[in-house]
Motif scaffolding. Structure first.
Motif, short mmCIF file in Angstrom:
data_model
loop_
_atom_site.label_atom_id
_atom_site.label_comp_id
_atom_site.label_asym_id
_atom_site.label_seq_id
_atom_site.Cartn_x
_atom_site.Cartn_y
_atom_site.Cartn_z
N MET A 1 0.88 -1.05 -0.45
CA MET A 1 -0.02 0.08 -0.16
C MET A 1 0.51 0.98 -0.52
SD MET A 1 -2.85 -1.02 2.21
CE MET A 1 -2.17 -1.39 4.04
N VAL A 2 0.45 2.36 -1.03
CA VAL A 2 1.16 2.70 -1.27
C VAL A 2 0.55 4.40 -0.95
CG1 VAL A 2 2.34 4.86 -2.99
CG2 VAL A 2 2.51 2.39 -2.85
N ILE A 3 0.97 5.63 0.19
CA ILE A 3 0.18 6.71 0.64
C ILE A 3 1.16 8.20 -0.39
CG2 ILE A 3 -0.29 8.18 2.04
CD1 ILE A 3 -1.43 6.10 3.01
N LYS A 4 -0.39 8.01 -0.85
CA LYS A 4 -0.42 9.62 -2.06
C LYS A 4 -0.63 10.92 -1.54
CE LYS A 4 -1.15 6.41 -6.35
NZ LYS A 4 -2.46 6.08 -6.87
N VAL A 5 0.30 11.54 -1.97
CA VAL A 5 -0.06 13.20 -1.50
C VAL A 5 0.11 14.01 -2.10
CG1 VAL A 5 1.19 15.36 0.73
CG2 VAL A 5 1.72 12.60 1.49
N PHE A 6 -1.15 14.95 -2.30
CA PHE A 6 -1.24 15.20 -3.39
C PHE A 6 -0.93 17.07 -2.50
CE2 PHE A 6 -3.33 11.36 -5.42
CZ PHE A 6 -3.25 11.91 -6.76
N LEU A 7 -0.07 17.31 -3.40
CA LEU A 7 -0.01 19.09 -2.78
C LEU A 7 1.03 19.42 -4.29
CD1 LEU A 7 4.18 18.50 -3.00
CD2 LEU A 7 3.26 17.51 -1.22
N ALA A 8 0.69 21.18 -3.99
CA ALA A 8 1.32 21.92 -5.26
C ALA A 8 2.51 22.56 -4.38
CB ALA A 8 0.01 23.01 -5.05
N SER A 9 3.65 21.86 -5.52
CA SER A 9 5.44 22.84 -5.09
C SER A 9 5.05 24.34 -5.03
CB SER A 9 5.95 21.95 -5.92
OG SER A 9 5.77 21.69 -7.37
N SER A 10 4.35 24.76 -6.23
CA SER A 10 4.64 26.13 -6.45
C SER A 10 3.28 26.72 -6.07
CB SER A 10 4.42 26.22 -8.12
OG SER A 10 4.14 25.98 -9.00
N SER A 11 3.03 26.52 -4.94
CA SER A 11 2.10 27.32 -4.70
C SER A 11 2.33 28.75 -3.98
CB SER A 11 0.35 26.62 -3.83
OG SER A 11 0.06 27.09 -2.79
N GLY A 12 1.18 29.89 -4.53
CA GLY A 12 1.49 31.62 -3.12
C GLY A 12 0.76 31.28 -2.42
N SER A 13 -0.27 29.87 -1.59
CA SER A 13 -0.64 30.59 -0.19
C SER A 13 0.18 30.40 0.79
CB SER A 13 -1.99 29.68 -0.45
OG SER A 13 -2.29 29.80 0.72
#
Length: 241
Positions: A1-13
């Motif tokens: 089982m692989v945990i997936k973390v969706f993120l934004a590397s270039s987020s301005g927040s």
């Protein structure tokens, strides 16, 4: 089982960046294997994340923001639910992973299992063998202790009752003996009183008899004396003639 973390590397927040760092840093501290999927540079990742977040978990505008966490294809939650799980020591349960032995979450799960079922199994050696250890439920242990205390109390009460019964029997016997002694003494006292009264009456009777005898003797002497005096007078009269 692989945990997936969706993120934004270039987020301005700044807030989003901080939340992403918090999630990633905590997973690394727990040594949980995970994969970062950037939605800022990969449109497929963005679309997959938006499509697989449940409708009831999406914000009012319908666009979920990173970080979003999955276990393979199963949705785990966003930052807020991850934070709640971290505060509750239930991150492994949140991720759908078994907690490692010795962790707080494992101990919590064991306690919950004991309360629910009364038994649990643990790993007991380093070779990999599993021994099922049956632990007596807390309620049953307390029940056994309580029953033992009740038995001891019952025995103590029975001994005390037996002792009280013996003391009552002794007291009753002593009372009976005293009553018998009193009953025996009463007739003896009555007999002695009767004998004493008889003796006194007999003595009075003898004394009265003696007085009567004495009075009779005195009367006889008086009669004799009168007779002698009469004889003397007759004799004198005869001589005078």
């Amino acid at each position: 089982m692989v945990i997936k973390v969706f993120l934004a590397s270039s987020s301005g927040s700044t807030a989003i960046k901080k939340k992403q760092q918090d999630v990633v840093g905590f997973l690394e501290a727990l040594k949980v294997d995970y994969t970062q999927l950037d939605i800022a540079c990969n449109e497929d990742n963005r679309m997959w994340m938006r499509q697989n977040v449940p409708e009831d978990r999406k914000p009012t505008n319908g666009i979920p923001l990173p970080p979003q966490i999955f276990n393979e294809e199963s949705y785990c939650g966003d930052y807020d639910t991850f934070f709640d799980a971290k505060e509750d020591n239930s991150v492994y349960s949140f991720l759908g992973l078994p907690p490692p032995p010795g962790s707080k979450e494992a101990e919590k799960a064991d306690k919950a299992d004991i309360v629910e079922n009364g038994t649990h199994a643990e790993e007991t050696n380093t070779v990999g063998n599993l021994d099922d250890l049956i632990e007596v439920p807390v309620e049953e242990r307390n029940g056994n202790t309580h029953r033992e205390e009740e038995k001891l109390q019952q025995v103590a009460d029975e001994e005390e009752e037996a002792q009280d019964g013996e003391e009552e029997e002794i007291t009753e016997e002593e009372t009976a003996d005293k009553e018998e002694t009193a009953e025996d003494e009463t007739p003896m006292e009555e007999e002695e009183a009767v004998e004493e009264a008889d003796e006194q009456a007999h003595a009075e009777e003898e004394e009265g008899q003696e007085e009567e005898d004495l009075q009779s003797e005195e009367e006889e002497e008086a009669e004799v004396q009168e007779d002698e005096e009469e004889d003397l007078e007759e004799t004198q009269e005869e001589e005078a003639e």
